[in-house]
Design a protein around this motif. Structure first.
Motif, mmCIF file in Angstrom:
data_model
loop_
_atom_site.group_PDB
_atom_site.id
_atom_site.type_symbol
_atom_site.label_atom_id
_atom_site.label_comp_id
_atom_site.label_asym_id
_atom_site.label_seq_id
_atom_site.Cartn_x
_atom_site.Cartn_y
_atom_site.Cartn_z
ATOM 1 N N VAL A 5 0.710 -1.075 0.200
ATOM 2 C CA VAL A 5 0.129 -0.022 0.002
ATOM 3 C C VAL A 5 0.796 1.227 -0.259
ATOM 4 C CG1 VAL A 5 -1.731 1.422 1.217
ATOM 5 C CG2 VAL A 5 -1.894 -1.306 1.168
ATOM 6 N N TYR A 6 1.863 1.166 0.837
ATOM 7 C CA TYR A 6 2.896 2.342 1.025
ATOM 8 C C TYR A 6 3.365 2.616 -0.547
ATOM 9 C CZ TYR A 6 7.286 4.356 1.448
ATOM 10 O OH TYR A 6 8.548 5.315 1.385
ATOM 11 N N VAL A 7 3.810 1.626 -1.092
ATOM 12 C CA VAL A 7 4.660 1.801 -2.253
ATOM 13 C C VAL A 7 3.597 2.446 -3.444
ATOM 14 C CG1 VAL A 7 5.794 0.708 -4.217
ATOM 15 C CG2 VAL A 7 6.254 0.099 -2.030
ATOM 16 N N VAL A 8 2.362 1.744 -3.470
ATOM 17 C CA VAL A 8 1.434 2.231 -4.456
ATOM 18 C C VAL A 8 1.054 3.906 -4.396
ATOM 19 C CG1 VAL A 8 -0.768 2.050 -5.283
ATOM 20 C CG2 VAL A 8 0.532 -0.060 -4.913
ATOM 21 N N TRP A 12 1.919 7.030 -6.669
ATOM 22 C CA TRP A 12 0.598 7.893 -7.266
ATOM 23 C C TRP A 12 0.932 9.264 -6.919
ATOM 24 C CZ3 TRP A 12 -3.942 9.633 -4.064
ATOM 25 C CH2 TRP A 12 -4.819 9.897 -4.980
ATOM 26 N N LEU A 13 1.552 9.589 -5.866
ATOM 27 C CA LEU A 13 1.771 11.115 -5.435
ATOM 28 C C LEU A 13 3.342 11.395 -5.875
ATOM 29 C CD1 LEU A 13 0.344 10.948 -1.664
ATOM 30 C CD2 LEU A 13 -0.729 11.923 -3.656
ATOM 31 N N ARG A 18 6.050 14.073 0.523
ATOM 32 C CA ARG A 18 4.845 14.175 0.626
ATOM 33 C C ARG A 18 4.246 12.655 0.356
ATOM 34 N NH1 ARG A 18 0.425 16.896 -3.047
ATOM 35 N NH2 ARG A 18 1.431 15.607 -4.479
ATOM 36 N N GLY A 19 4.692 12.007 -0.780
ATOM 37 C CA GLY A 19 4.335 10.836 -0.969
ATOM 38 C C GLY A 19 4.856 9.671 0.148
ATOM 39 N N THR A 20 5.950 9.956 0.653
ATOM 40 C CA THR A 20 6.332 9.090 1.556
ATOM 41 C C THR A 20 5.514 8.913 3.007
ATOM 42 O OG1 THR A 20 8.868 9.115 0.726
ATOM 43 C CG2 THR A 20 8.567 8.340 3.065
ATOM 44 N N VAL A 21 5.370 10.119 3.342
ATOM 45 C CA VAL A 21 4.621 10.244 4.754
ATOM 46 C C VAL A 21 3.359 9.663 4.317
ATOM 47 C CG1 VAL A 21 4.043 11.794 6.388
ATOM 48 C CG2 VAL A 21 6.188 12.266 5.503
#
Length: 204
Positions: A5-8, A12-13, A18-21
């Motif tokens: 879920v984290y990777v997707v 996507w972001l 921002r995407g990591t957090v």
């Protein structure tokens, strides 16, 4: 599942801080919800012949309670990871990087690990005795659905997050010792798994 879920979400972001957090926050909440749902499934399969217990509300209660618990987990994850992204981004694994950035020296990394372990042990020793006496999500759902009546045995080492032979006059010490023991166990497990993973890396 949480990492997937984290990777997707991170991709996507567009990656970055921002995407990591955001990916970690959403994954933290969903993994708590998935755990609660899977518990209900496993418990139902274990006691499907039992006529003593009403399971009709178990799923609803578990998901409702843990949706709030998961929110707390997500907030904590976001705060901690946001701090790490700002202060020590080199500690985070970037799956999209073509070349791994130069990591910290063993000495610096050892200092960070030691400081983190000391902080975790201090929290376990001094804050664990101040934990709420109210039942957690599972205990509350168990009482409301009646599945707490199925409990037949007690653990040999820990009982209600405490050391049995220290309970009573030494209740605070009992909880602190249990917290320290759990922290050390998690740390040792992480070190062992890390070494196993490192040995399996190509060229190591």
């Amino acid at each position: 599942g949480g990492y997937a879920v984290y990777v997707v979400i991170r991709r996507w972001l567009g990656g970055g801080a921002r995407g990591t957090v955001a990916g970690a926050v959403v994954a933290a909440w969903l993994t708590v919800m998935a755990t609660a749902a899977l518990f209900c499934l496993e418990f139902q399969l274990s006691w499907w012949r039992s006529q003593e217990t009403e399971f009709r509300n178990l799923f609803t209660l578990m998901v409702s309670f843990h949706s709030l618990i998961g929110l707390g987990e997500a907030i904590i994850t976001g705060c901690v990871l946001g701090f790490v992204v700002k202060q020590r981004p080199d500690l985070l694994y970037d799956p999209e990087a073509s070349e791994a950035p130069a990591g910290p020296s063993n000495r610096r990394l050892g200092s960070v690990v030691a400081a983190g372990l000391v902080l975790a042990l201090a929290i376990a020793a001094f804050l664990a005795p101040l934990a709420s006496a109210h039942p957690d999500g599972l205990e509350a759902a168990a009482v409301r659905t009646g599945i707490d009546r199925l409990e037949a045995t007690r653990p040999l080492v820990l009982e209600d997050y405490a050391i049995p032979f220290l309970q009573g006059r030494w209740q605070a010490l009992s909880v602190a010792v249990a917290g320290i023991g759990g922290t050390v166990a998690v740390f040792v497990t992480a070190v062992v798994l890390g070494r196993i993973a490192k040995r399996r890396e190509p060229g190591s």
